[in-house]
Design a protein around this motif. Structure first.
Motif, mmCIF file in Angstrom:
data_model
loop_
_atom_site.group_PDB
_atom_site.id
_atom_site.type_symbol
_atom_site.label_atom_id
_atom_site.label_comp_id
_atom_site.label_asym_id
_atom_site.label_seq_id
_atom_site.Cartn_x
_atom_site.Cartn_y
_atom_site.Cartn_z
ATOM 1 N N ARG A 9 0.873 -1.156 -0.048
ATOM 2 C CA ARG A 9 -0.126 0.101 -0.089
ATOM 3 C C ARG A 9 0.832 1.366 -0.093
ATOM 4 N N GLU A 10 1.974 1.183 0.617
ATOM 5 C CA GLU A 10 2.887 2.555 0.825
ATOM 6 C C GLU A 10 4.147 2.495 -0.201
ATOM 7 N N GLY A 11 4.266 1.303 -0.964
ATOM 8 C CA GLY A 11 5.390 1.387 -1.868
ATOM 9 C C GLY A 11 6.619 1.106 -1.158
ATOM 10 N N LEU A 12 6.747 0.363 -0.324
ATOM 11 C CA LEU A 12 8.019 -0.143 0.457
ATOM 12 C C LEU A 12 8.396 -1.456 0.365
ATOM 13 N N SER A 13 9.747 -1.703 0.580
ATOM 14 C CA SER A 13 10.369 -2.880 0.627
ATOM 15 C C SER A 13 10.893 -3.081 1.981
ATOM 16 N N LEU A 14 10.875 -4.535 2.038
ATOM 17 C CA LEU A 14 11.552 -4.974 3.520
ATOM 18 C C LEU A 14 12.989 -5.394 3.322
ATOM 19 N N GLY A 15 13.799 -4.364 4.023
ATOM 20 C CA GLY A 15 15.222 -4.612 4.261
ATOM 21 C C GLY A 15 16.007 -5.559 5.464
ATOM 22 N N ALA A 16 14.923 -5.527 6.478
ATOM 23 C CA ALA A 16 15.569 -6.089 7.639
ATOM 24 C C ALA A 16 14.527 -6.749 8.324
ATOM 25 N N VAL A 17 14.450 -7.749 9.236
ATOM 26 C CA VAL A 17 13.709 -8.050 10.344
ATOM 27 C C VAL A 17 14.434 -8.520 11.675
ATOM 28 N N LEU A 18 13.762 -8.026 12.521
ATOM 29 C CA LEU A 18 14.484 -8.300 14.002
ATOM 30 C C LEU A 18 13.582 -9.056 14.692
ATOM 31 N N ILE A 19 14.029 -10.154 15.189
ATOM 32 C CA ILE A 19 13.245 -11.235 15.919
ATOM 33 C C ILE A 19 13.583 -11.197 17.511
ATOM 34 N N THR A 20 12.678 -11.359 18.463
ATOM 35 C CA THR A 20 12.940 -11.249 19.669
ATOM 36 C C THR A 20 13.057 -12.670 20.412
ATOM 37 N N HIS A 21 11.932 -13.361 20.013
ATOM 38 C CA HIS A 21 12.010 -14.741 20.747
ATOM 39 C C HIS A 21 11.052 -15.642 19.795
ATOM 40 N N HIS A 22 11.309 -17.111 19.902
ATOM 41 C CA HIS A 22 10.753 -17.979 18.995
ATOM 42 C C HIS A 22 9.295 -18.261 18.786
ATOM 43 N N HIS A 23 8.355 -17.558 19.659
ATOM 44 C CA HIS A 23 6.850 -17.759 19.733
ATOM 45 C C HIS A 23 6.289 -17.462 18.376
ATOM 46 N N GLN A 24 5.462 -18.448 17.799
ATOM 47 C CA GLN A 24 4.856 -18.303 16.559
ATOM 48 C C GLN A 24 4.347 -17.121 16.023
ATOM 49 N N ASP A 25 3.535 -16.153 17.162
ATOM 50 C CA ASP A 25 3.109 -14.943 16.912
ATOM 51 C C ASP A 25 4.105 -13.970 16.752
ATOM 52 N N HIS A 26 5.477 -14.183 17.025
ATOM 53 C CA HIS A 26 6.447 -13.372 16.632
ATOM 54 C C HIS A 26 7.328 -13.842 15.271
ATOM 55 N N THR A 27 7.038 -15.059 14.940
ATOM 56 C CA THR A 27 7.823 -15.407 14.011
ATOM 57 C C THR A 27 7.140 -16.084 12.758
ATOM 58 N N GLY A 28 5.782 -16.322 12.853
ATOM 59 C CA GLY A 28 4.977 -17.080 11.803
ATOM 60 C C GLY A 28 4.957 -16.584 10.497
ATOM 61 N N GLY A 29 5.357 -15.249 10.454
ATOM 62 C CA GLY A 29 5.471 -14.519 8.830
ATOM 63 C C GLY A 29 6.798 -14.456 8.404
ATOM 64 N N LEU A 30 7.670 -15.175 8.962
ATOM 65 C CA LEU A 30 9.278 -14.880 8.796
ATOM 66 C C LEU A 30 9.204 -15.736 7.174
ATOM 67 N N ALA A 31 9.112 -17.091 7.251
ATOM 68 C CA ALA A 31 9.337 -17.728 5.905
ATOM 69 C C ALA A 31 8.802 -16.968 4.714
ATOM 70 N N GLU A 32 7.682 -16.552 4.617
ATOM 71 C CA GLU A 32 6.908 -15.913 3.480
ATOM 72 C C GLU A 32 7.761 -14.701 3.317
ATOM 73 N N LEU A 33 8.029 -13.803 4.311
ATOM 74 C CA LEU A 33 8.739 -12.571 4.110
ATOM 75 C C LEU A 33 10.078 -12.711 3.537
ATOM 76 N N ILE A 34 10.869 -13.860 3.912
ATOM 77 C CA ILE A 34 11.991 -14.064 3.426
ATOM 78 C C ILE A 34 11.972 -14.525 1.841
ATOM 79 N N LYS A 35 10.962 -15.243 1.682
ATOM 80 C CA LYS A 35 10.822 -15.743 0.223
ATOM 81 C C LYS A 35 10.428 -14.552 -0.772
ATOM 82 N N ARG A 36 9.838 -13.786 -0.232
ATOM 83 C CA ARG A 36 9.094 -12.399 -0.918
ATOM 84 C C ARG A 36 10.601 -11.405 -1.051
ATOM 85 N N TYR A 37 11.044 -10.881 -0.119
ATOM 86 C CA TYR A 37 11.767 -9.851 0.016
ATOM 87 C C TYR A 37 13.540 -10.163 0.125
#
Length: 255
Positions: free
Chosen positions: A43-71
């Protein structure tokens, strides 16, 4: 200029977006939901350059695989091999640069054993602390001990008072309800509850908070306070700060 804005996810998560006004590349913290992030970026014409992860719970990491594949972003996170996709595993005292800012890693076990937080000095300082410190509360002890969590909160409490606290959940109203019971003589708690009720009625986030504010309203940072100890003593041992913290945390679990 660095700006930080939330992407709401699930029922009460916040995925924080760090953005410089001179770049269309952003960093996100704890992307549990990839689609929520993708919608904002597109929507805002942005791209993803970095991701910070604090811990392993799924509600914090669940989107990681798709974002890595896409960006294909840079992914910085704990030294936990169970979290797939991290390209830079960091530990206590490590430093790195993202969005033009130097970040320092703090290990803050308690909620989980692998939990880390990301601190960047500046005006103002910023802390991305996942599920360790919330406004008026702290995370449940899923893996760590009360002693570990109390020590983690003490580390955070040693940061500058003006530090902005970017927690990962909108738990403020329920936390303040507990704080009112745990710190009944504290006028700041009552005032914060009224203020945050109005904020939520407008469907706005109560975060970020400041460390200075949390020192006034968060019972888990006030275990040396006579009023907090008196209230907690009805629920367990309060002979010292550590016992008071453990009693508060157990009381909050069933509140």
């Amino acid at each position: 200029m660095l700006s930080v804005t939330p992407i709401p996810a699930f029922s009460d998560n916040y995925i924080w977006v760090l953005r410089q006004d001179t770049s269309d590349r952003v960093c996100v913290v704890d992307p549990g939901d990839a689609q929520a992030v993708i919608q904002v970026l597109e929507r805002e014409g942005l791209s993803l350059g970095a991701v910070l992860i604090t811990h392993h719970h799924q509600d914090h990491t669940g989107g990681l695989a798709e974002l890595i594949k896409r960006y294909s972003p840079r992914v910085i996170g704990p030294q936990n091999p169970d979290i797939k996709g991290i390209s830079e595993r960091v530990g206590d005292g490590d430093e790195f640069r993202v969005m033009g800012r130097r970040f320092e890693v703090m290990t803050v076990p308690g909620h989980t054993l692998d939990h880390i937080a990301f601190f960047t000095a500046g005006i103002p300082p910023l802390l991305f602390c996942g599920d360790t410190l919330f406004s008026a509360g702290c995370g449940r002890l899923f893996e760590g001990s009360a002693e570990q969590m109390n020590e983690s909160l003490a580390r955070i409490n040693a940061l500058p008072a003006e530090t902005l606290i970017f927690a990962a959940h909108e738990y403020t109203l329920s936390n303040l309800a507990f704080a009112r019971a745990a710190d009944p003589d504290n006028d700041d708690v009552a005032s914060a509850l009224r203020e945050c009720e109005k904020v939520r009625e407008l469907e706005r986030p109560t975060l970020p908070t400041t460390l200075e504010r949390e020192r006034r309203i968060n019972p888990f940072l006030r275990c040396d306070n006579a009023g907090v100890r008196r209230a907690a003593s009805q629920h367990g041992a309060t002979d010292n700060d550590q016992q008071t913290f453990a009693t508060l945390r157990a009381w909050k679990d069933s509140f």
